[in-house]
Design a protein around this motif. Structure first.
Motif, PDB file in Angstrom:
ATOM      1  N   SER A 126       5.925  -7.045  24.022  1.00 29.90           N
ATOM      2  CA  SER A 126       5.468  -5.839  23.290  1.00 29.90           C
ATOM      3  C   SER A 126       6.279  -5.590  21.985  1.00 29.90           C
ATOM      4  O   SER A 126       7.476  -6.031  21.975  1.00 29.90           O
ATOM      5  CB  SER A 126       5.124  -4.673  24.335  1.00 29.90           C
ATOM      6  N   PHE A 127       5.751  -4.904  21.205  1.00 33.51           N
ATOM      7  CA  PHE A 127       6.338  -4.582  19.906  1.00 33.51           C
ATOM      8  C   PHE A 127       7.178  -3.378  20.192  1.00 33.51           C
ATOM      9  O   PHE A 127       6.659  -2.373  20.619  1.00 33.51           O
ATOM     10  CB  PHE A 127       5.341  -4.415  18.749  1.00 33.51           C
ATOM     11  N   HIS A 128       8.321  -3.042  19.543  1.00 34.90           N
ATOM     12  CA  HIS A 128       9.074  -1.969  19.521  1.00 34.90           C
ATOM     13  C   HIS A 128       8.911  -1.568  18.175  1.00 34.90           C
ATOM     14  O   HIS A 128       8.872  -0.037  18.064  1.00 34.90           O
ATOM     15  CB  HIS A 128      10.536  -2.132  19.776  1.00 34.90           C
ATOM     16  N   ARG A 129       8.885  -2.293  17.229  1.00 37.86           N
ATOM     17  CA  ARG A 129       8.905  -1.683  15.687  1.00 37.86           C
ATOM     18  C   ARG A 129       7.698  -2.877  15.277  1.00 37.86           C
ATOM     19  O   ARG A 129       7.738  -4.112  15.286  1.00 37.86           O
ATOM     20  CB  ARG A 129       9.973  -1.991  15.028  1.00 37.86           C
ATOM     21  N   ARG A 130       6.876  -2.244  14.329  1.00 36.83           N
ATOM     22  CA  ARG A 130       6.080  -3.175  13.525  1.00 36.83           C
ATOM     23  C   ARG A 130       5.726  -2.719  12.052  1.00 36.83           C
ATOM     24  O   ARG A 130       4.963  -1.806  11.955  1.00 36.83           O
ATOM     25  CB  ARG A 130       4.562  -3.202  14.286  1.00 36.83           C
ATOM     26  N   GLU A 131       6.539  -3.090  11.351  1.00 34.42           N
ATOM     27  CA  GLU A 131       6.514  -2.828   9.983  1.00 34.42           C
ATOM     28  C   GLU A 131       5.837  -3.894   8.926  1.00 34.42           C
ATOM     29  O   GLU A 131       5.742  -3.326   7.845  1.00 34.42           O
ATOM     30  CB  GLU A 131       7.906  -2.515   9.523  1.00 34.42           C
ATOM     31  N   ARG A 132       5.831  -5.065   9.396  1.00 33.96           N
ATOM     32  CA  ARG A 132       5.308  -6.279   8.452  1.00 33.96           C
ATOM     33  C   ARG A 132       3.832  -6.240   8.908  1.00 33.96           C
ATOM     34  O   ARG A 132       3.525  -6.271  10.049  1.00 33.96           O
ATOM     35  CB  ARG A 132       6.235  -7.427   8.892  1.00 33.96           C
ATOM     36  N   GLY A 133       3.105  -6.195   7.658  1.00 33.19           N
ATOM     37  CA  GLY A 133       1.684  -6.453   8.137  1.00 33.19           C
ATOM     38  C   GLY A 133       1.182  -7.812   8.162  1.00 33.19           C
ATOM     39  O   GLY A 133       1.893  -8.715   7.652  1.00 33.19           O
ATOM     40  N   SER A 134      -0.141  -7.755   8.396  1.00 31.99           N
ATOM     41  CA  SER A 134      -0.475  -9.362   8.683  1.00 31.99           C
ATOM     42  C   SER A 134      -2.150  -9.271   8.302  1.00 31.99           C
ATOM     43  O   SER A 134      -2.581  -8.320   8.390  1.00 31.99           O
ATOM     44  CB  SER A 134      -0.503  -9.914  10.117  1.00 31.99           C
ATOM     45  N   GLY A 135      -2.598 -10.243   7.828  1.00 29.90           N
ATOM     46  CA  GLY A 135      -3.747 -10.501   7.326  1.00 29.90           C
ATOM     47  C   GLY A 135      -4.294 -11.102   6.217  1.00 29.90           C
ATOM     48  O   GLY A 135      -3.295 -11.910   5.543  1.00 29.90           O
ATOM     49  N   GLN A 136      -5.351 -11.092   5.421  1.00 30.09           N
ATOM     50  CA  GLN A 136      -5.659 -11.746   4.387  1.00 30.09           C
ATOM     51  C   GLN A 136      -5.425 -11.186   3.195  1.00 30.09           C
ATOM     52  O   GLN A 136      -5.259  -9.776   2.993  1.00 30.09           O
ATOM     53  CB  GLN A 136      -7.206 -12.308   4.319  1.00 30.09           C
ATOM     54  N   PHE A 137      -5.254 -11.856   2.084  1.00 27.60           N
ATOM     55  CA  PHE A 137      -4.994 -10.908   0.720  1.00 27.60           C
ATOM     56  C   PHE A 137      -5.623 -11.898  -0.391  1.00 27.60           C
ATOM     57  O   PHE A 137      -5.795 -13.049  -0.207  1.00 27.60           O
ATOM     58  CB  PHE A 137      -3.466 -10.861   0.360  1.00 27.60           C
ATOM     59  N   SER A 138      -5.897 -11.224  -1.541  1.00 30.35           N
ATOM     60  CA  SER A 138      -6.309 -11.810  -2.656  1.00 30.35           C
ATOM     61  C   SER A 138      -5.979 -10.891  -3.715  1.00 30.35           C
ATOM     62  O   SER A 138      -6.585  -9.667  -3.603  1.00 30.35           O
ATOM     63  CB  SER A 138      -7.991 -12.040  -2.355  1.00 30.35           C
ATOM     64  N   ARG A 139      -5.535 -11.446  -4.768  1.00 26.85           N
ATOM     65  CA  ARG A 139      -5.432 -10.646  -5.967  1.00 26.85           C
ATOM     66  C   ARG A 139      -5.794 -11.719  -7.102  1.00 26.85           C
ATOM     67  O   ARG A 139      -5.634 -12.540  -7.184  1.00 26.85           O
ATOM     68  CB  ARG A 139      -3.982 -10.311  -6.073  1.00 26.85           C
ATOM     69  N   SER A 140      -6.581 -10.631  -8.205  1.00 25.65           N
ATOM     70  CA  SER A 140      -6.821 -11.496  -9.380  1.00 25.65           C
ATOM     71  C   SER A 140      -5.990 -10.647 -10.740  1.00 25.65           C
ATOM     72  O   SER A 140      -6.039  -9.344 -10.675  1.00 25.65           O
ATOM     73  CB  SER A 140      -8.350 -11.209  -9.682  1.00 25.65           C
ATOM     74  N   PHE A 141      -5.656 -11.730 -11.746  1.00 23.06           N
ATOM     75  CA  PHE A 141      -5.207 -11.076 -12.824  1.00 23.06           C
ATOM     76  C   PHE A 141      -5.827 -11.774 -14.075  1.00 23.06           C
ATOM     77  O   PHE A 141      -6.207 -12.786 -14.123  1.00 23.06           O
ATOM     78  CB  PHE A 141      -3.441 -11.898 -12.858  1.00 23.06           C
ATOM     79  N   GLN A 142      -6.188 -10.905 -15.017  1.00 28.68           N
ATOM     80  CA  GLN A 142      -6.701 -11.095 -16.075  1.00 28.68           C
ATOM     81  C   GLN A 142      -5.654 -11.364 -17.325  1.00 28.68           C
ATOM     82  O   GLN A 142      -4.959 -10.662 -17.649  1.00 28.68           O
ATOM     83  CB  GLN A 142      -7.639 -10.098 -16.568  1.00 28.68           C
ATOM     84  N   LEU A 143      -5.665 -12.599 -17.770  1.00 35.37           N
ATOM     85  CA  LEU A 143      -4.348 -12.906 -18.328  1.00 35.37           C
ATOM     86  C   LEU A 143      -4.623 -12.844 -19.898  1.00 35.37           C
ATOM     87  O   LEU A 143      -5.773 -13.170 -20.290  1.00 35.37           O
ATOM     88  CB  LEU A 143      -3.879 -14.093 -18.066  1.00 35.37           C
TER      89      LEU A 143
END
Lengths: 148, 130
Positions: free
Chosen positions: A93-110
């Motif tokens: 079991s977790f004592h501390r959980r600060e790091r996120g997990s999951g999917q990510f997506s970011r777009s940049f207009q250059l």
């Protein structure tokens, strides 16, 4: 605009301080680059630099294996997506959980003077570095003066 | 869990007084316990194995890492969302860990520590005699 410069005989301690001051000066002020409805808190955070060839984007993606990152360029838009998994061994079991997990997506207009077709990416120590060079015609060039 | 949008908090500055110039940040950690021991994962992007320092002294576990600045030559920042700095964080461990068998690994900017429990601290079944 001042330029952060490091030579080979450079002192890493004051180098860090100089870099930190420079980063602070431009913190969260977009400069000719549209990052969409972004801002703070979005994963992965990005720092954008200019060098003599074009733009250097550095994204902090710790714990994301390079094989789980997808980078796509379409027109002037660069999209970085992937997932970060936190997979502890079973039965605890977790004592501390600060790091996120999951999917990510970011777009940049250059900016239009960058050539996304020649972009390249490298991953080192949890930092993804994407280099986007300027188009040839956008690069500064010497104009010689002819004697009349 | 896999479909949630990933968020990341802004880096927190370490408040310890240090003798080094420049700012130091607190890495985000997960701490997990199993029957066999504790696991710790810390996000330390930009730190390579050789500039990592993990030590246990009087029950205080310290993790420190220096960021690699080689890539920052001759660049001008245009837009920044995160700070770059060294990392430090300390934890007090109980005496029930086997400090000689701690294993540290660094991969993709994440430090993972495996901290086995001392034999005497492991849960055990107590037989009831009739």
């Amino acid at each position: 605009m001042t330029r952060f410069r490091m030579s080979s005989s450079f002192d890493p301690v004051s180098g860090l301080l100089a870099l930190q001051r420079e980063l602070e000066r431009v913190f969260d002020k977009p400069f000719g680059i549209d990052l969409g409805p972004s801002g703070r808190g979005v994963f992965p955070p990005v720092n954008v630099f200019a060098d003599k060839d074009g733009y250097v984007m550095k994204l902090e993606t710790p714990g994301v294996p390079p094989g789980d990152v997808h980078i796509e360029a379409e027109g002037r838009t660069l999209t970085v997506s992937g997932k970060r998994e936190v997979a502890p061994p079973p039965g605890g079991s977790f004592h501390r959980r600060e790091r996120g997990s999951g999917q990510f997506s970011r777009s940049f207009q250059l900016p239009a003077d960058l050539d996304l077709s020649r972009a390249d990416a490298a991953y080192k120590y949890g930092v993804l570095t994407i280099r986007v060079p300027k188009k040839e015609e956008a690069k500064p060039r010497q104009i010689s003066v002819k004697a009349s | 869990m896999t479909n949630q949008e990933l968020k990341i908090p802004e880096k927190r500055e370490a408040l310890d007084e240090t003798t080094r110039a420049g700012r130091t940040y607190v890495p985000q950690v997960d701490i997990y316990e199993t029957r066999e021991g504790l696991w710790l994962w810390a996000d330390m992007p930009g730190v390579d194995e050789s500039s990592l320092n993990v030590h246990l002294d009087n029950g205080v576990l310290t993790i420190e890492g220096q960021v690699d600045l080689k890539d920052y030559q001759d660049v001008t920042p245009l837009y920044t969302e995160y700070y770059v700095g060294n990392y430090v964080r300390r934890f007090t461990l109980s005496n029930d860990v086997d400090s000689d068998r701690i294993v540290a690994r660094m991969q993709n900017g994440v430090l993972s520590l495996e901290i086995p429990k001392a034999e005497r601290a492991k849960p055990r079944r107590i037989a009831i005699t009739q």
